[in-house]
Scaffold this motif. Sequence first.
Motif, PDB file in Angstrom:
ATOM      1  N   LEU A   6       0.833  -1.205   0.000  1.00  0.00           N
ATOM      2  CA  LEU A   6       0.000   0.000   0.000  1.00  0.00           C
ATOM      3  C   LEU A   6       0.864   1.250   0.000  1.00  0.00           C
ATOM      4  O   LEU A   6       1.855   1.321   0.703  1.00  0.00           O
ATOM      5  CB  LEU A   6      -0.871  -0.006   1.254  1.00  0.00           C
ATOM      6  CG  LEU A   6      -1.785  -1.202   1.394  1.00  0.00           C
ATOM      7  CD1 LEU A   6      -2.359  -1.274   2.798  1.00  0.00           C
ATOM      8  CD2 LEU A   6      -2.891  -1.136   0.367  1.00  0.00           C
ATOM      9  N   GLN A   7       0.471   2.214  -0.806  1.00  0.00           N
ATOM     10  CA  GLN A   7       1.223   3.479  -0.833  1.00  0.00           C
ATOM     11  C   GLN A   7       0.250   4.645  -0.777  1.00  0.00           C
ATOM     12  O   GLN A   7      -0.678   4.705  -1.568  1.00  0.00           O
ATOM     13  CB  GLN A   7       2.038   3.575  -2.118  1.00  0.00           C
ATOM     14  CG  GLN A   7       3.300   2.756  -2.048  1.00  0.00           C
ATOM     15  CD  GLN A   7       4.018   2.721  -3.369  1.00  0.00           C
ATOM     16  OE1 GLN A   7       3.459   3.054  -4.390  1.00  0.00           O
ATOM     17  NE2 GLN A   7       5.271   2.314  -3.324  1.00  0.00           N
ATOM     18  N   ALA A   8       0.468   5.560   0.145  1.00  0.00           N
ATOM     19  CA  ALA A   8      -0.355   6.766   0.220  1.00  0.00           C
ATOM     20  C   ALA A   8       0.464   7.821   0.931  1.00  0.00           C
ATOM     21  O   ALA A   8       1.370   7.501   1.700  1.00  0.00           O
ATOM     22  CB  ALA A   8      -1.638   6.481   0.986  1.00  0.00           C
ATOM     23  N   LYS A   9       0.137   9.106   0.682  1.00  0.00           N
ATOM     24  CA  LYS A   9       0.873  10.173   1.358  1.00  0.00           C
ATOM     25  C   LYS A   9       0.531  10.222   2.830  1.00  0.00           C
ATOM     26  O   LYS A   9       1.275  10.741   3.634  1.00  0.00           O
ATOM     27  CB  LYS A   9       0.542  11.519   0.703  1.00  0.00           C
ATOM     28  CG  LYS A   9       1.290  11.740  -0.591  1.00  0.00           C
ATOM     29  CD  LYS A   9       1.127  13.172  -1.066  1.00  0.00           C
ATOM     30  CE  LYS A   9       1.827  13.338  -2.413  1.00  0.00           C
ATOM     31  NZ  LYS A   9       1.358  14.493  -3.143  1.00  0.00           N
ATOM     32  N   THR A  10      -0.658   9.747   3.130  1.00  0.00           N
ATOM     33  CA  THR A  10      -1.099   9.779   4.518  1.00  0.00           C
ATOM     34  C   THR A  10      -1.716   8.433   4.872  1.00  0.00           C
ATOM     35  O   THR A  10      -2.382   7.823   4.045  1.00  0.00           O
ATOM     36  CB  THR A  10      -2.128  10.915   4.727  1.00  0.00           C
ATOM     37  OG1 THR A  10      -2.711  10.762   6.008  1.00  0.00           O
ATOM     38  CG2 THR A  10      -3.250  10.875   3.709  1.00  0.00           C
ATOM     39  N   ASN A  11      -1.474   7.975   6.087  1.00  0.00           N
ATOM     40  CA  ASN A  11      -1.948   6.656   6.493  1.00  0.00           C
ATOM     41  C   ASN A  11      -3.356   6.675   7.083  1.00  0.00           C
ATOM     42  O   ASN A  11      -4.026   5.665   7.130  1.00  0.00           O
ATOM     43  CB  ASN A  11      -0.974   6.075   7.522  1.00  0.00           C
ATOM     44  CG  ASN A  11      -0.532   4.684   7.094  1.00  0.00           C
ATOM     45  OD1 ASN A  11      -0.525   4.383   5.906  1.00  0.00           O
ATOM     46  ND2 ASN A  11      -0.188   3.843   8.059  1.00  0.00           N
TER      47      ASN A  11
ATOM     48  N   VAL B 239      -4.624  10.240  -1.195  1.00  0.00           N
ATOM     49  CA  VAL B 239      -5.071   9.397  -0.078  1.00  0.00           C
ATOM     50  C   VAL B 239      -4.981   7.916  -0.421  1.00  0.00           C
ATOM     51  O   VAL B 239      -5.622   7.085   0.211  1.00  0.00           O
ATOM     52  CB  VAL B 239      -6.500   9.785   0.371  1.00  0.00           C
ATOM     53  CG1 VAL B 239      -6.507  11.120   1.064  1.00  0.00           C
ATOM     54  CG2 VAL B 239      -7.461   9.780  -0.810  1.00  0.00           C
ATOM     55  N   GLY B 240      -4.174   7.594  -1.410  1.00  0.00           N
ATOM     56  CA  GLY B 240      -3.918   6.194  -1.713  1.00  0.00           C
ATOM     57  C   GLY B 240      -4.553   5.743  -3.017  1.00  0.00           C
ATOM     58  O   GLY B 240      -5.063   6.559  -3.795  1.00  0.00           O
TER      59      GLY B 240
ATOM     60  N   ALA C 174      -5.355  -1.587  -4.967  1.00  0.00           N
ATOM     61  CA  ALA C 174      -6.309  -0.644  -4.360  1.00  0.00           C
ATOM     62  C   ALA C 174      -6.446  -0.915  -2.861  1.00  0.00           C
ATOM     63  O   ALA C 174      -6.416  -2.067  -2.435  1.00  0.00           O
ATOM     64  CB  ALA C 174      -7.669  -0.768  -5.036  1.00  0.00           C
ATOM     65  N   HIS C 175      -6.595   0.128  -2.064  1.00  0.00           N
ATOM     66  CA  HIS C 175      -6.869  -0.056  -0.632  1.00  0.00           C
ATOM     67  C   HIS C 175      -8.302   0.324  -0.303  1.00  0.00           C
ATOM     68  O   HIS C 175      -8.809   0.047   0.775  1.00  0.00           O
ATOM     69  CB  HIS C 175      -5.908   0.766   0.229  1.00  0.00           C
ATOM     70  CG  HIS C 175      -6.236   2.219   0.257  1.00  0.00           C
ATOM     71  ND1 HIS C 175      -5.625   3.155  -0.536  1.00  0.00           N
ATOM     72  CD2 HIS C 175      -7.141   2.909   0.986  1.00  0.00           C
ATOM     73  CE1 HIS C 175      -6.135   4.342  -0.305  1.00  0.00           C
ATOM     74  NE2 HIS C 175      -7.056   4.228   0.610  1.00  0.00           N
TER      75      HIS C 175
ATOM     76  N   GLU D  68     -13.361   7.441   9.356  1.00  0.00           N
ATOM     77  CA  GLU D  68     -11.897   7.484   9.267  1.00  0.00           C
ATOM     78  C   GLU D  68     -11.391   6.260   8.513  1.00  0.00           C
ATOM     79  O   GLU D  68     -11.831   5.134   8.778  1.00  0.00           O
ATOM     80  CB  GLU D  68     -11.280   7.513  10.655  1.00  0.00           C
ATOM     81  CG  GLU D  68      -9.777   7.692  10.576  1.00  0.00           C
ATOM     82  CD  GLU D  68      -9.144   7.748  11.966  1.00  0.00           C
ATOM     83  OE1 GLU D  68      -8.742   8.844  12.365  1.00  0.00           O
ATOM     84  OE2 GLU D  68      -9.053   6.686  12.606  1.00  0.00           O
ATOM     85  N   ILE D  69     -10.466   6.496   7.614  1.00  0.00           N
ATOM     86  CA  ILE D  69      -9.770   5.382   6.957  1.00  0.00           C
ATOM     87  C   ILE D  69      -8.376   5.318   7.543  1.00  0.00           C
ATOM     88  O   ILE D  69      -7.616   6.300   7.481  1.00  0.00           O
ATOM     89  CB  ILE D  69      -9.737   5.585   5.432  1.00  0.00           C
ATOM     90  CG1 ILE D  69     -11.159   5.454   4.904  1.00  0.00           C
ATOM     91  CG2 ILE D  69      -8.771   4.593   4.773  1.00  0.00           C
ATOM     92  CD1 ILE D  69     -11.324   5.135   3.460  1.00  0.00           C
ATOM     93  N   ASP D  70      -8.059   4.190   8.140  1.00  0.00           N
ATOM     94  CA  ASP D  70      -6.723   3.978   8.705  1.00  0.00           C
ATOM     95  C   ASP D  70      -6.105   2.812   7.924  1.00  0.00           C
ATOM     96  O   ASP D  70      -6.476   1.654   8.111  1.00  0.00           O
ATOM     97  CB  ASP D  70      -6.860   3.636  10.193  1.00  0.00           C
ATOM     98  CG  ASP D  70      -5.511   3.353  10.835  1.00  0.00           C
ATOM     99  OD1 ASP D  70      -4.502   3.274  10.092  1.00  0.00           O
ATOM    100  OD2 ASP D  70      -5.470   3.197  12.070  1.00  0.00           O
ATOM    101  N   LEU D  71      -5.180   3.150   7.038  1.00  0.00           N
ATOM    102  CA  LEU D  71      -4.652   2.132   6.128  1.00  0.00           C
ATOM    103  C   LEU D  71      -3.912   1.019   6.855  1.00  0.00           C
ATOM    104  O   LEU D  71      -3.790  -0.092   6.340  1.00  0.00           O
ATOM    105  CB  LEU D  71      -3.730   2.789   5.094  1.00  0.00           C
ATOM    106  CG  LEU D  71      -4.427   3.738   4.113  1.00  0.00           C
ATOM    107  CD1 LEU D  71      -3.442   4.311   3.120  1.00  0.00           C
ATOM    108  CD2 LEU D  71      -5.558   3.037   3.391  1.00  0.00           C
TER     109      LEU D  71
END
Length: 302
Positions: free
Chosen positions: A14-19, A165-166, A190-191, A267-270
């Motif tokens: 998973l890659q996103a600027k924010t977790n 955001v991912g 995809a997340h 809230e999405i918490d990866l």
Amino acid sequence: MALVSVSIGPAPPLQAKTNKYKIALCQLQVTPDKDGNIAHARARIEAAATAGAKLVVLPEIWNCPYAMETLPSYAEDIDGGGSPSVSMLSEVAAARKITVVGGSIPERSSGQLFNTCCVIGPGGEIKAKHRKLHLFGIDIPGDITFRESDTFTAGQELTVVDTDVGRIGIGICHDIRFPELAMLYRSRGAHLMCYPSAFNMSTGKLLWDLMQKSRAVDNQLFVATCSPARDTNSHSEYMIWGHSSLIGPFGEVLAAAGHEEATIIGEIDLSLIEAVREHLPLETQSRGDLYRLVDVQREYAS
Ligand SMILES: NC(=O)CCC(=O)C(=O)O
């Protein structure tokens, strides 16, 4: 060209600027007044951004009623720049530095109509355009008869988009019924699956919750759905179910609306995805020796 059948490997990291971030689902009350719908959607997106949402999702067909007989008169030319609805989304995304999964609107292109979702980045740019792949058709005598294919042409492309955001997989409403699509999106990293939707009273009551949870649990990722609000005064034969929701990777309901207009924020918490996949490693438990998923477009491309 012969199709080579190759199984899909493990999901990329998973890659996103924010977790961790807030997602808003704007369950909008839609009316026949397009300008009014656009102004209303802008106000709700702005309010969601003020409440801290970094990702805002709109419903399927939010700039006009979801009625096949009147839809064509509301269609917009997105590629030709003649789309007040998408222009508004770009302006508000850029002004508030947020990502917007812009529900869907009727799109006119080369003499055809598509049910189209644009994903807008925080610079106001269109990052992706998803045309509904699976057109809804149902005929239950005495209950509901509805055929999108009389009006729309189906899209041809899967849509997985990298955002601030991912990585997000996009489907529109009936697309949620096809588990292979979500599985392919997961395999492409995809997340979150976002499904702007407009389920009806019959299948909504029976299946809406189940569909969302199934896609989340099968793929161990987040699923967000966003519907228009139900219009209880409408005389339309197609009454909308509502109940926009955010589901977590264990199938947990993180936020859910009723049938009235509402903006729900969750809230999405990866890191939850990694935790769930570690605790219950379905990927390594699956039997690639007995069954395989084929990403047809990638196979043809390679
Ligand atoms: N707008 C849609 O695609 C509706 C899909 C639906 O209700 C279903 O049961 O599938």
